[in-house]
Enzyme design. Structure first.
Site, PDB file in Angstrom:
ATOM      1  N   ARG A  90       3.080  19.601  21.637  1.00  0.00           N
ATOM      2  CA  ARG A  90       2.981  18.381  20.824  1.00  0.00           C
ATOM      3  C   ARG A  90       4.062  17.403  21.266  1.00  0.00           C
ATOM      4  O   ARG A  90       5.244  17.750  21.305  1.00  0.00           O
ATOM      5  CB  ARG A  90       3.174  18.711  19.346  1.00  0.00           C
ATOM      6  CG  ARG A  90       2.060  19.556  18.784  1.00  0.00           C
ATOM      7  CD  ARG A  90       1.196  18.726  17.877  1.00  0.00           C
ATOM      8  NE  ARG A  90       0.504  19.581  16.940  1.00  0.00           N
ATOM      9  CZ  ARG A  90       0.169  19.197  15.716  1.00  0.00           C
ATOM     10  NH1 ARG A  90       0.490  18.003  15.288  1.00  0.00           N
ATOM     11  NH2 ARG A  90      -0.474  20.003  14.923  1.00  0.00           N
TER      12      ARG A  90
ATOM     13  N   PRO B 268       7.601   9.403  -4.803  1.00  0.00           N
ATOM     14  CA  PRO B 268       7.960  10.787  -5.040  1.00  0.00           C
ATOM     15  C   PRO B 268       7.608  11.692  -3.896  1.00  0.00           C
ATOM     16  O   PRO B 268       6.503  11.648  -3.361  1.00  0.00           O
ATOM     17  CB  PRO B 268       7.096  11.145  -6.237  1.00  0.00           C
ATOM     18  CG  PRO B 268       5.970  10.172  -6.205  1.00  0.00           C
ATOM     19  CD  PRO B 268       6.221   9.153  -5.181  1.00  0.00           C
ATOM     20  N   GLU B 269       8.531  12.529  -3.524  1.00  0.00           N
ATOM     21  CA  GLU B 269       8.245  13.619  -2.610  1.00  0.00           C
ATOM     22  C   GLU B 269       8.191  14.888  -3.459  1.00  0.00           C
ATOM     23  O   GLU B 269       8.175  14.806  -4.686  1.00  0.00           O
ATOM     24  CB  GLU B 269       9.324  13.680  -1.519  1.00  0.00           C
ATOM     25  CG  GLU B 269       9.410  12.369  -0.745  1.00  0.00           C
ATOM     26  CD  GLU B 269      10.446  12.353   0.372  1.00  0.00           C
ATOM     27  OE1 GLU B 269      10.634  13.417   0.990  1.00  0.00           O
ATOM     28  OE2 GLU B 269      11.048  11.311   0.614  1.00  0.00           O
TER      29      GLU B 269
ATOM     30  N   ARG C 210       1.875  -0.173  -7.550  1.00  0.00           N
ATOM     31  CA  ARG C 210       1.193  -0.378  -6.272  1.00  0.00           C
ATOM     32  C   ARG C 210      -0.182   0.279  -6.204  1.00  0.00           C
ATOM     33  O   ARG C 210      -0.926   0.043  -5.265  1.00  0.00           O
ATOM     34  CB  ARG C 210       2.082   0.112  -5.116  1.00  0.00           C
ATOM     35  CG  ARG C 210       3.260  -0.816  -4.892  1.00  0.00           C
ATOM     36  CD  ARG C 210       4.215  -0.292  -3.849  1.00  0.00           C
ATOM     37  NE  ARG C 210       3.693  -0.427  -2.497  1.00  0.00           N
ATOM     38  CZ  ARG C 210       4.382  -0.053  -1.404  1.00  0.00           C
ATOM     39  NH1 ARG C 210       5.574   0.472  -1.530  1.00  0.00           N
ATOM     40  NH2 ARG C 210       3.868  -0.217  -0.232  1.00  0.00           N
TER      41      ARG C 210
ATOM     42  N   HIS D 259       0.581  -2.479 -15.525  1.00  0.00           N
ATOM     43  CA  HIS D 259       0.428  -1.317 -14.638  1.00  0.00           C
ATOM     44  C   HIS D 259       0.341   0.016 -15.376  1.00  0.00           C
ATOM     45  O   HIS D 259       0.443   1.068 -14.753  1.00  0.00           O
ATOM     46  CB  HIS D 259       1.553  -1.246 -13.594  1.00  0.00           C
ATOM     47  CG  HIS D 259       1.749  -2.531 -12.844  1.00  0.00           C
ATOM     48  ND1 HIS D 259       0.716  -3.159 -12.182  1.00  0.00           N
ATOM     49  CD2 HIS D 259       2.839  -3.315 -12.678  1.00  0.00           C
ATOM     50  CE1 HIS D 259       1.182  -4.270 -11.633  1.00  0.00           C
ATOM     51  NE2 HIS D 259       2.458  -4.394 -11.924  1.00  0.00           N
TER      52      HIS D 259
END
Length: 272
Positions: free
Chosen positions: A153, A2-3, A111, A92
């Site tokens: 940068r 998820p973002e 995970r 899980h």
DNA sequence: CTGTTAACCTGAGTGC
DNA sequence: TGCACTCAGGTTAACA
């Protein structure tokens, strides 16, 4: 997984089911997440009412009566389910919050890159939240901010905008998509991007994230909102995961490079 | 300070 | 069917 848009979708999905409910029972089946889940989690948040939900970057916050908070991070594969108590436990399913009124909030994460951590009212800030960059929808995020911060940068601009200390919420999908929409190659050095380009990029980051929230996020493998509904933003992906396919705008073949150990797709014609 | 890399973990997909 | 291998939406610790 998820973002920012996926986390926001989850937040909106669970909020009506948890608001005003009391945490009756906390069950931790596996403490081994990104950071250990405190074994005494029930003692710390049990009995408290959930009075609000919030999101900071990709962190989901359950706000509890008395000022305590529960931090939930979904990592790459984390999910939150709203269920009825007594649902069979699957592999899980690491943490259960049984709420008053017959609601079970279940954290599932194959995970185990996610996190479930209490944030006591006595702590004014939390190590995971402090030091985070601005929200992309906030007033302190714009192209001038990106331009000033990026001077000198040398790292690729994609890495720069994915850095949570620069701005939160843009992960691998939305970084690639916003760079495409802004016409900027992900490989360009952050310090070489001009001010007008950063103004366009900041606009596109907000645009992409906003559209994705409206679409309920992106479902690639296993993402789904708390109600199980998939997101639909993947239908609007221009470059992510499209290596070797034709650009939807110009027809050129989408290329892939690896930046910061992450696959990064771009159109060699549309992005300079 | 900035930048790069490895690491954490499991499961799905691919190729032989 | 099985095995070996690669890759995946995130983050940070360690190192140059």
């Amino acid at each position: 997984m998820p973002e920012l848009p996926e986390v926001e979708t989850v937040r909106r999905g669970i909020e009506p089911h948890v608001l005003g409910r009391r945490i009756v029972q906390v069950t931790v089946r596996d403490t081994r997440l990104r950071w250990p889940v405190p074994a005494d989690l029930h003692a710390r948040i049990g009995g408290k009412e959930i009075v609000g939900t919030a999101r900071r970057g990709k962190y989901l916050l359950l706000q509890l009566a008395g000022g305590d908070r529960l931090i939930v991070h979904l990592g790459m594969t984390g999910r939150l389910f709203v269920l009825k108590p007594g649902q069979p436990v699957k592999k899980h399913d690491h943490v259960d919050l049984e709420l008053s009124g017959g609601v079970l909030l279940r954290f599932h994460d194959p995970r185990r890159f996610g996190a479930v951590l209490p944030w006591p009212a006595s702590e004014p800030t939390h190590a995971l939240i402090a030091g985070m960059g601005p929200e992309p929808f906030g007033e302190d995020f714009d192209g001038d901010y990106l331009f000033e911060l990026s001077r000198r940068r040398s790292a690729p601009v994609k890495n720069f905008i994915m850095d949570g200390r620069v701005v939160v919420g843009a992960g691998n999908i939305y970084a690639a998509e916003s760079l495409f929409r802004a016409g900027i190659r992900p490989t360009r050095a952050a310090g070489k991007i001009t001010r007008p380009q950063y103004r366009l990029l900041a606009e596109k980051i907000r645009e992409v994230l906003e559209e994705a929230v409206q679409q309920g996020g992106t479902t690639l493998r296993d993402f789904a909102g708390a109600d199980g509904a998939p997101g639909y933003f993947q239908q609007k992906l221009f470059v992510y995961g499209r290596e070797g396919e034709p650009c939807l705008v110009c027809g050129a073949t989408i290329r892939k490079v690896v930046l910061g150990a992450r696959a990064s797709c771009y159109c060699p014609h549309c992005q300079k």
